[in-house]
Design a protein around this motif. Structure first.
Motif, PDB file in Angstrom:
ATOM      1  N   GLN A  87       0.868  -1.174   0.000  1.00 46.57           N
ATOM      2  CA  GLN A  87       0.000   0.000   0.000  1.00 46.57           C
ATOM      3  C   GLN A  87       0.904   1.222   0.000  1.00 46.57           C
ATOM      4  O   GLN A  87       1.797   1.353   0.841  1.00 46.57           O
ATOM      5  CB  GLN A  87      -0.887   0.016   1.235  1.00 46.57           C
ATOM      6  CG  GLN A  87      -1.717   1.293   1.349  1.00 46.57           C
ATOM      7  CD  GLN A  87      -2.439   1.418   2.670  1.00 46.57           C
ATOM      8  OE1 GLN A  87      -2.457   0.494   3.473  1.00 46.57           O
ATOM      9  NE2 GLN A  87      -3.017   2.582   2.916  1.00 46.57           N
TER      10      GLN A  87
ATOM     11  N   TYR B 235      -6.944   4.024  -1.698  1.00 44.59           N
ATOM     12  CA  TYR B 235      -6.748   3.195  -2.888  1.00 44.59           C
ATOM     13  C   TYR B 235      -7.895   2.212  -3.027  1.00 44.59           C
ATOM     14  O   TYR B 235      -8.649   1.959  -2.084  1.00 44.59           O
ATOM     15  CB  TYR B 235      -5.408   2.457  -2.836  1.00 44.59           C
ATOM     16  CG  TYR B 235      -5.378   1.261  -1.895  1.00 44.59           C
ATOM     17  CD1 TYR B 235      -5.786   0.001  -2.326  1.00 44.59           C
ATOM     18  CD2 TYR B 235      -4.925   1.396  -0.582  1.00 44.59           C
ATOM     19  CE1 TYR B 235      -5.750  -1.096  -1.467  1.00 44.59           C
ATOM     20  CE2 TYR B 235      -4.896   0.303   0.276  1.00 44.59           C
ATOM     21  CZ  TYR B 235      -5.305  -0.935  -0.176  1.00 44.59           C
ATOM     22  OH  TYR B 235      -5.283  -2.017   0.667  1.00 44.59           O
TER      23      TYR B 235
ATOM     24  N   TYR C 273      -8.494  -1.845  -4.804  1.00 48.61           N
ATOM     25  CA  TYR C 273      -7.798  -3.016  -5.348  1.00 48.61           C
ATOM     26  C   TYR C 273      -8.840  -4.034  -5.764  1.00 48.61           C
ATOM     27  O   TYR C 273      -9.739  -4.380  -4.983  1.00 48.61           O
ATOM     28  CB  TYR C 273      -6.858  -3.623  -4.312  1.00 48.61           C
ATOM     29  CG  TYR C 273      -5.995  -4.743  -4.864  1.00 48.61           C
ATOM     30  CD1 TYR C 273      -4.860  -4.468  -5.614  1.00 48.61           C
ATOM     31  CD2 TYR C 273      -6.330  -6.074  -4.641  1.00 48.61           C
ATOM     32  CE1 TYR C 273      -4.069  -5.487  -6.118  1.00 48.61           C
ATOM     33  CE2 TYR C 273      -5.551  -7.096  -5.143  1.00 48.61           C
ATOM     34  CZ  TYR C 273      -4.415  -6.796  -5.885  1.00 48.61           C
ATOM     35  OH  TYR C 273      -3.639  -7.811  -6.393  1.00 48.61           O
TER      36      TYR C 273
ATOM     37  N   CYS D  13      -5.974  -8.080   2.428  1.00 50.34           N
ATOM     38  CA  CYS D  13      -5.280  -6.903   2.966  1.00 50.34           C
ATOM     39  C   CYS D  13      -4.481  -7.413   4.160  1.00 50.34           C
ATOM     40  O   CYS D  13      -5.063  -7.846   5.163  1.00 50.34           O
ATOM     41  CB  CYS D  13      -6.263  -5.827   3.391  1.00 50.34           C
ATOM     42  SG  CYS D  13      -7.236  -5.122   2.041  1.00 50.34           S
TER      43      CYS D  13
ATOM     44  N   ARG E 177     -13.332  -6.620  -4.575  1.00 50.44           N
ATOM     45  CA  ARG E 177     -12.703  -5.300  -4.495  1.00 50.44           C
ATOM     46  C   ARG E 177     -12.597  -4.856  -3.033  1.00 50.44           C
ATOM     47  O   ARG E 177     -13.517  -5.075  -2.237  1.00 50.44           O
ATOM     48  CB  ARG E 177     -13.504  -4.255  -5.273  1.00 50.44           C
ATOM     49  CG  ARG E 177     -12.949  -2.816  -5.144  1.00 50.44           C
ATOM     50  CD  ARG E 177     -13.762  -1.830  -5.952  1.00 50.44           C
ATOM     51  NE  ARG E 177     -13.575  -2.081  -7.386  1.00 50.44           N
ATOM     52  CZ  ARG E 177     -14.359  -1.570  -8.330  1.00 50.44           C
ATOM     53  NH1 ARG E 177     -15.395  -0.795  -7.998  1.00 50.44           N
ATOM     54  NH2 ARG E 177     -14.122  -1.837  -9.601  1.00 50.44           N
TER      55      ARG E 177
ATOM     56  N   HIS F  48      -5.988  -5.057 -10.229  1.00 53.95           N
ATOM     57  CA  HIS F  48      -5.996  -3.615 -10.481  1.00 53.95           C
ATOM     58  C   HIS F  48      -5.818  -2.868  -9.163  1.00 53.95           C
ATOM     59  O   HIS F  48      -6.697  -2.885  -8.296  1.00 53.95           O
ATOM     60  CB  HIS F  48      -7.298  -3.179 -11.154  1.00 53.95           C
ATOM     61  CG  HIS F  48      -7.277  -1.752 -11.610  1.00 53.95           C
ATOM     62  ND1 HIS F  48      -8.420  -1.066 -11.971  1.00 53.95           N
ATOM     63  CD2 HIS F  48      -6.254  -0.867 -11.777  1.00 53.95           C
ATOM     64  CE1 HIS F  48      -8.100   0.163 -12.339  1.00 53.95           C
ATOM     65  NE2 HIS F  48      -6.792   0.311 -12.218  1.00 53.95           N
ATOM     66  N   TYR F  49      -4.655  -2.207  -9.014  1.00 53.88           N
ATOM     67  CA  TYR F  49      -4.363  -1.356  -7.868  1.00 53.88           C
ATOM     68  C   TYR F  49      -4.393   0.090  -8.333  1.00 53.88           C
ATOM     69  O   TYR F  49      -3.656   0.464  -9.246  1.00 53.88           O
ATOM     70  CB  TYR F  49      -2.986  -1.698  -7.290  1.00 53.88           C
ATOM     71  CG  TYR F  49      -2.496  -0.746  -6.209  1.00 53.88           C
ATOM     72  CD1 TYR F  49      -2.909  -0.894  -4.889  1.00 53.88           C
ATOM     73  CD2 TYR F  49      -1.617   0.287  -6.514  1.00 53.88           C
ATOM     74  CE1 TYR F  49      -2.465  -0.034  -3.898  1.00 53.88           C
ATOM     75  CE2 TYR F  49      -1.170   1.159  -5.530  1.00 53.88           C
ATOM     76  CZ  TYR F  49      -1.587   0.989  -4.225  1.00 53.88           C
ATOM     77  OH  TYR F  49      -1.138   1.853  -3.243  1.00 53.88           O
TER      78      TYR F  49
END
Length: 539
Positions: A382, A387, A389, A408, A460, A529-530
């Protein structure tokens, strides 16, 4: 001139070591239990940094299986001598208790991006090794000495008793063998807890830089000097050079553990670690990051911060053509490989466990999220407070011990896991498990969500400072937000046993797969996708 904001390496990038070769600067940072070991970045302007190498990248270079959380690669030192780079590092194998198991190694390469030699074991009597190349052609090995005895009297439980001082010994770079006797050259300033030594030579003085004060709020960079590499070293009158301890309003906390370098123009710059706690929460979810300070020199040869005082500056002016921007990293395995921003835990995933196939990254399930040995987990740092993800996966488990999804993760006792699994009564389901600083899992949803038996599932995570929300979408459907808002500050240095003095990494986000039955059932991931956002931009 451009206004540059600290940190220059955001996200988990502690213990920076810096060297310049010609017009190019290189920074090496600690990676602890994350694999490959050591991240080396390159820059020509001290502002824009690109990942150049992760040198400890196979089991002949580094094996951390069994290492506890926050162990592994500590405080690398990157130097350059006679057209060759040298990298010293510790592979810490025990942290808790009075004893440390800290084998120290040295490896070298002609170029940072090239092939590194098999690491040579040098010693194990402490950690944070460093190499100094003197102008007379000799090189010296330094490290702090760990003293497991009660130095201040028996049954003395103060942490200062363990830090036995900074040791120096000549080293033969070709063989990695130490030469002659070692000498204790520095016992520390009154701040104490001396570690992370670096020596540089400037005019007639040898300057010794050490980290002191522990890794919490009292962390510092201390400088001492001597006319001989062997000491005695005089502590700078303006000690410490940098610290956040007396700067409660500074954005950069826990400033310490640094190294410095001169530019081609003769200016001196200091890199050091710091943290940016969440506003009003005091917890550092991104761990310790790398910041930059300009250093000036007094007429009597002592360094001081160009910004004045001892607290780290949040901004500085440098010459740069452009400034770093927010990251938007999209990976589609039909056309992309896994970026080198991703790490595994403790060892490289075998080719039969992690591979690409027909537009998917296939990840076979291994051990649990609590394992210190062989997990199938891949994640990236991170690097922004805000953000999102997203992962797309195909996974049809047949047993409750099979799980895959979005993670996470801070360490084996601090994580949030949005995952697909199997329920004997409900079939394929979506669930959330979490661990909040202990060894026990919690399940914040009343019951798992039933999914279609087949088809892609998109997952997500959205992070907005200390708030985490999870979302999911089944194939052909729309996004659904789970009915909960989770405390993301759990994934921080300060939470858990020992707080910031025992939790040394930072928050990562990524994907993983477990099969606790031992059959290595696979999950297939197609998209990652970050994307980072500025304040209030999170969708």
């Amino acid at each position: 001139m451009a206004t540059v904001f600290n940190p220059i390496l955001p996200g988990f990038h502690p213990d920076p070591s810096i060297v310049r070769v010609g017009e190019v600067y290189y920074i090496a940072t600690s990676t602890f239990e994350w694999y490959p070991g050591v991240c080396i970045y390159r820059s020509t302007d001290l502002v824009n940094w690109q990942l150049a190498a992760r040198p400890l990248a196979d089991l002949t270079m580094l094996d951390m299986r069994g290492n506890p959380d926050s162990c592994g690669v500590w405080a690398p030192c990157l130097t350059y001598q006679n057209d060759r780079f040298y990298l010293a590092f510790t592979n810490t194998r025990r942290f808790a208790g009075d004893f440390k198991d800290t084998p120290n190694y040295i490896t070298s390469a002609e170029t940072v991006e090239g092939s590194w030699t098999a690491p040579i074991h040098v010693n194990s009597n402490g950690f944070d090794p460093s190499v100094f190349h003197d102008t007379n052609g000799k090189s010296y090995w330094l490290n702090m000495v760990w003293n497991h005895r009660s130095v201040g009297g028996r049954n003395n439980f103060l942490p200062h008793r363990f830090f036995g001082g900074i040791q120096c010994q000549e080293i033969d770079l070709s063989s990695g063998k130490l030469i002659g006797d070692s000498k204790m050259i520095f016992q520390g300033s009154p701040i104490g807890l001396s570690e992370g030594p670096h020596i540089t030579k400037r005019a007639e003085y040898y300057y010794l830089m050490v980290a002191e004060g522990g890794t919490g709020k009292d962390h510092t960079v201390t400088v001492a000097r001597s006319e001989s590499v062997w000491g005695p070293y005089e502590v700078a009158p303006n000690t410490p050079l940098v610290s956040s301890a007396a700067a409660p309003h500074s954005m950069l906390k826990r400033a310490g553990h640094g190294d410095w370098v001169d530019s081609p123009q003769g200016e001196t710059f200091l890199v050091h670690l710091c943290s940016r706690p969440l506003p009003y929460r005091g917890r550092s979810v991104m761990g310790r990051e790398t910041a930059l300070q300009k250093v000036l020199w007094s007429e009597d040869g002592w360094p001081y911060l160009a910004s004045g005082g001892q607290s780290p500056a949040s901004v500085l002016d440098l010459v740069a053509d452009c400034l770093p921007s927010l990251i938007n990293e999209h990976v589609q395995f039909s056309t992309h490989e896994l970026p080198d921003t991703y790490h595994s835990l403790r060892y490289p995933l075998p080719e039969d466990t992690c591979y690409t196939d027909n537009g998917f990254l296939v990840l076979h399930g291994q051990e649990s999220l609590g394992s210190w040995f062989e997990q199938s987990l891949l994640a990236r740092r991170q690097q922004s407070f805000c953000y999102s993800y997203t992962v797309d996966l195909s996974f049809t488990p047949t047993h409750f011990q099979q799980m895959a999804g979005l993670i996470c993760y801070y360490n084996s006792t601090k994580y949030y896991y949005l995952h697909v699994t199997h329920d004997e009564d409900l079939g394929r389901v979506l669930d959330v498990s979490m661990c909040a600083g202990n060894w026990h899992s919690q399940y914040p949803m009343d019951k798992p969500i039933v999914l279609p038996n087949t088809g892609l599932v998109s997952l997500r995570a959205e992070v907005n400072y200390d708030l985490l929300t999870f979302h999911y979408k089944v194939e052909g459907g729309s996004w659904v937000k789970l009915p909960m808002c989770l405390d993301f500050s759990v994934l921080s240095d300060e939470l858990g046993d020992g707080g910031a003095d025992a939790n040394f990494t930072g928050s990562f986000v990524g994907f993983c797969c477990q099969d606790l039955s031992g059959h290595k059932y696979p999950a297939r991931f197609s998209v990652l996708h970050y994307q980072e956002f500025s304040d209030d931009e999170l969708p």
